[in-house]
Structure formats: C-alpha cells, structure tokens
Design a protein around this motif. Structure first.
Motif, mmCIF file in Angstrom:
data_model
loop_
_atom_site.group_PDB
_atom_site.id
_atom_site.type_symbol
_atom_site.label_atom_id
_atom_site.label_comp_id
_atom_site.label_asym_id
_atom_site.label_seq_id
_atom_site.Cartn_x
_atom_site.Cartn_y
_atom_site.Cartn_z
ATOM 1 N N GLY A 87 30.835 51.279 27.606
ATOM 2 C CA GLY A 87 32.038 50.497 27.355
ATOM 3 C C GLY A 87 33.287 51.338 27.455
ATOM 4 N N LEU A 88 34.408 50.620 27.552
ATOM 5 C CA LEU A 88 35.686 51.290 27.766
ATOM 6 C C LEU A 88 36.810 50.414 27.218
ATOM 7 N N VAL A 89 37.770 51.060 26.576
ATOM 8 C CA VAL A 89 39.016 50.425 26.164
ATOM 9 C C VAL A 89 40.126 51.343 26.655
ATOM 10 N N ALA A 90 41.142 50.771 27.312
ATOM 11 C CA ALA A 90 42.137 51.627 27.960
ATOM 12 C C ALA A 90 43.543 51.075 27.789
ATOM 13 N N HIS A 91 44.517 51.934 28.047
ATOM 14 C CA HIS A 91 45.908 51.496 28.157
ATOM 15 C C HIS A 91 46.143 51.079 29.605
ATOM 16 N N PRO A 92 46.880 49.983 29.841
ATOM 17 C CA PRO A 92 47.083 49.522 31.224
ATOM 18 C C PRO A 92 47.678 50.571 32.152
ATOM 19 N N SER A 93 48.400 51.546 31.590
ATOM 20 C CA SER A 93 48.992 52.607 32.409
ATOM 21 C C SER A 93 47.961 53.613 32.896
ATOM 22 N N GLU A 137 48.772 48.222 20.467
ATOM 23 C CA GLU A 137 49.912 48.670 21.254
ATOM 24 C C GLU A 137 50.005 47.879 22.566
ATOM 25 N N VAL A 138 48.850 47.645 23.202
ATOM 26 C CA VAL A 138 48.816 46.878 24.451
ATOM 27 C C VAL A 138 49.321 45.467 24.214
ATOM 28 N N LYS A 139 48.808 44.814 23.150
ATOM 29 C CA LYS A 139 49.203 43.430 22.849
ATOM 30 C C LYS A 139 50.690 43.327 22.539
ATOM 31 N N SER A 197 45.304 41.317 39.109
ATOM 32 C CA SER A 197 45.926 40.786 37.891
ATOM 33 C C SER A 197 45.145 41.175 36.645
ATOM 34 N N SER A 198 44.132 42.003 36.809
ATOM 35 C CA SER A 198 43.282 42.420 35.698
ATOM 36 C C SER A 198 43.793 43.729 35.105
ATOM 37 N N LEU A 199 44.116 43.708 33.809
ATOM 38 C CA LEU A 199 44.537 44.945 33.146
ATOM 39 C C LEU A 199 43.405 45.961 33.115
#
Length: 309
Positions: free
Chosen positions: A260-266, A302-304, A127-129
């Motif tokens: 660190g990392l920031v990603a799109h769920p896809s 965009e994710v939000k 359940s973790s994006l």
C-alpha cells in the motif's frame, strides 16, 4: 418470468464491462428470466470540467446507480471495483467480484516514448491524484494535468496533441481491445494500482437471495480475497477512492500479501508499506496501522485541506 434490469454507466467501457458480466450469467439464469441493461448517468459523468478530487470523489460514479438499486428500479449493477468507496449503503452487498484483469496502469504516449524516455517537462494527462503523485515521485520534471472524459475522449485529446502521454488502467484497455495503443505497462514499483483495479463489482440488494445465488456463478473467490484486503486498507482512510492512496494484494500460498501507499499529490512525500496475513481483512488493518504510524493521517489531512481550499 423475471425481467432482470442491470444498471450501468453509459460509457462504452462501462457498457462493455456490463455486457461481459451478463454474458457470464446468461447460461445460469433460472427458466423464464431475461436481462436488459439500463444506462444511468452519474454525477461523475456529468461533471467533466474539474478534477474528481475537487468535487468530492467518493462515490461519484456509483451513487445514482446505488440509489436505483435501493429504489428497486434495477436489480443488479456492474461497477469498476476501483470506483467503489470504502463504505456501502445499508441493504446493498457485492453479489459477485469477478476474476481480475491486468491490475496495472499503462502509459499511452503520442510519439511512442516510455515513461523514462519522455522529454523533460513533458505533459502527462491523468485526473487521478494517485497516478499524479507516483508519476511526480518518479519523474519530478514532468507536468501532470487533468484529463477527463471517457477512454475515447482521452485518447482523442492525446492524439490531437493536448498531451504528450496519458495514463490509463490496463484492464479498461484490454476490455476495449486497445492493447495495440499501449506504449508501456507501468511496473508496480513505479505505479502501484488503485484498490480493486482490474476487478468488477456486481452489486445487488442484500434481501434478494435469488439474485445473489445466480451472481455466485460470476464470483471469483481468489480475487474477492485480495480485494477485501485492499478495501479494508482503503476503508481505514475514510474510503476516499480519489485521494492519493494505492493498494494491491496477491495471494502467496495461504497468505495475502498487500502493498500500500499514501502520497502527497506533488510526489514530494510517499509513504509505502506491506503486510501479509492469512486473514485478508487483517492484512488490510495491519497495513493501514503501519502507514498511519508513519504519518498517513496528517498527510491526507493536508491533501484534503488543499483540495477544499
């Protein structure tokens, strides 16, 4: 005489973690003190039919417990650090950050396959994006679907055949004594951990100096330094601990090295970076600035929007 009430979520893992902290403190309590647990149901424990990110993930597992602290119904609370939002209510503080367990994520698969060995189109539960994004970045052919519930529930769903594999935090597996169930510990290059993963946060009221002094006996300064770097990084993105954000720091000599990392769920877009600095908070600020320069703010917006829609 002082009766110390320790707040915890009611899951088996939460209770186990809380008892671990209580055992560490037992020999350091002033004469006449004793401790007991108070199990508190959080919103995150009640809402099991939708993913955390859909119900406003920030603070889902801590808000009710923090309110009990503020109201004086409990004296301290034990949380998984990775569940803690970037912001904390006025009047509360971390009395202790415990020594870190294994920060990695691990794969439990029904047929013993590693992440590389899972068949094409295999169904993986999380359940973790953050985990979803990194799984799909590494294996775009996989299907990733939510799996909620405590560790026992998730493992049962796996073994019943609802999933081919699930991803869990290694620290929780260790505290439950489940190491033999692990198929593969996922390397940091494939699955960067959540901010604070593997550490416990012991929260208390700022004004309770007597309690803060006792809690120092369970405090690990080295873990505290690395977690501060990670949480400073997270805080720059409004503290959303259920957004696809990862951060993990280690001590390197006098410096803290933070990745660190920031990603799109896809998994289609993954922004990565690393910074090192003697000041852990500065490492966090520098890394956040680096990823913001790379477009992290627009990506998260965009994710939000997708989650709210």
């Amino acid at each position: 005489m002082r009766r110390v009430v320790v707040g915890t979520r009611r899951s088996e893992l939460a209770v186990t973690q809380t008892q671990w902290v209580m055992d560490r403190l037992a020999d350091h309590l002033p004469a006449g003190w004793d401790m007991r647990q108070e199990k508190i149901v959080t919103k995150g424990d009640q809402i099991l039919h939708v993913t955390l990110s859909k119900v406003g993930g920030k603070g889902l597992f801590v808000k009710e417990i923090e309110q009990a602290l503020l109201d004086g119904r409990i004296d301290l609370a034990v949380h998984s650090m990775k569940d803690m939002p970037g912001d904390m209510p006025d009047g509360l503080c971390f009395g202790a950050v415990t020594s870190r367990e294994d920060p990695r994520d691990c794969l439990l698969s029904r047929n013993g396959e590693t992440l590389d060995e899972l068949p094409e189109n295999a169904l993986v539960g999380t359940s973790s994006l953050r985990r979803q994004a990194q799984l799909l970045a590494y294996r775009p052919d996989l299907r990733v679907e939510p799996v909620r519930g405590n560790l026992n529930t998730r493992y049962r769903k796996l073994m019943e055949g609802q999933f081919d594999a699930i991803v869990l935090a290694a620290a929780g597996i260790s505290r439950m004594g489940w190491e033999e169930k692990v198929t593969q510990y996922l390397p940091e290059e494939v699955m960067l951990p959540a901010v604070g993963q593997g550490a416990l946060a012991v929260q208390c009221r700022e004004e309770d100096e007597e309690m803060r002094e006792v809690l120092q006996k369970a405090h690990d300064p080295a873990t505290d330094r690395t977690v501060r770097a990670e949480r400073t990084f997270l805080h720059a993105f409004e503290g959303g601990c259920h957004l696809p954000i990862a951060g993990y720091a280690v001590q390197k000599g006098e410096e803290v090295l933070l990745r660190g990392l920031v990603a799109h769920p896809s998994g289609s877009r993954v922004l990565k970076g690393e910074q090192r600095h003697k000041d852990p908070e500065e490492a966090g600020r520098l890394l956040a600035a680096e990823l913001l320069d790379k477009g992290a703010r627009e990506l998260l917006a965009e994710v939000k929007e997708g989650l709210d829609g």
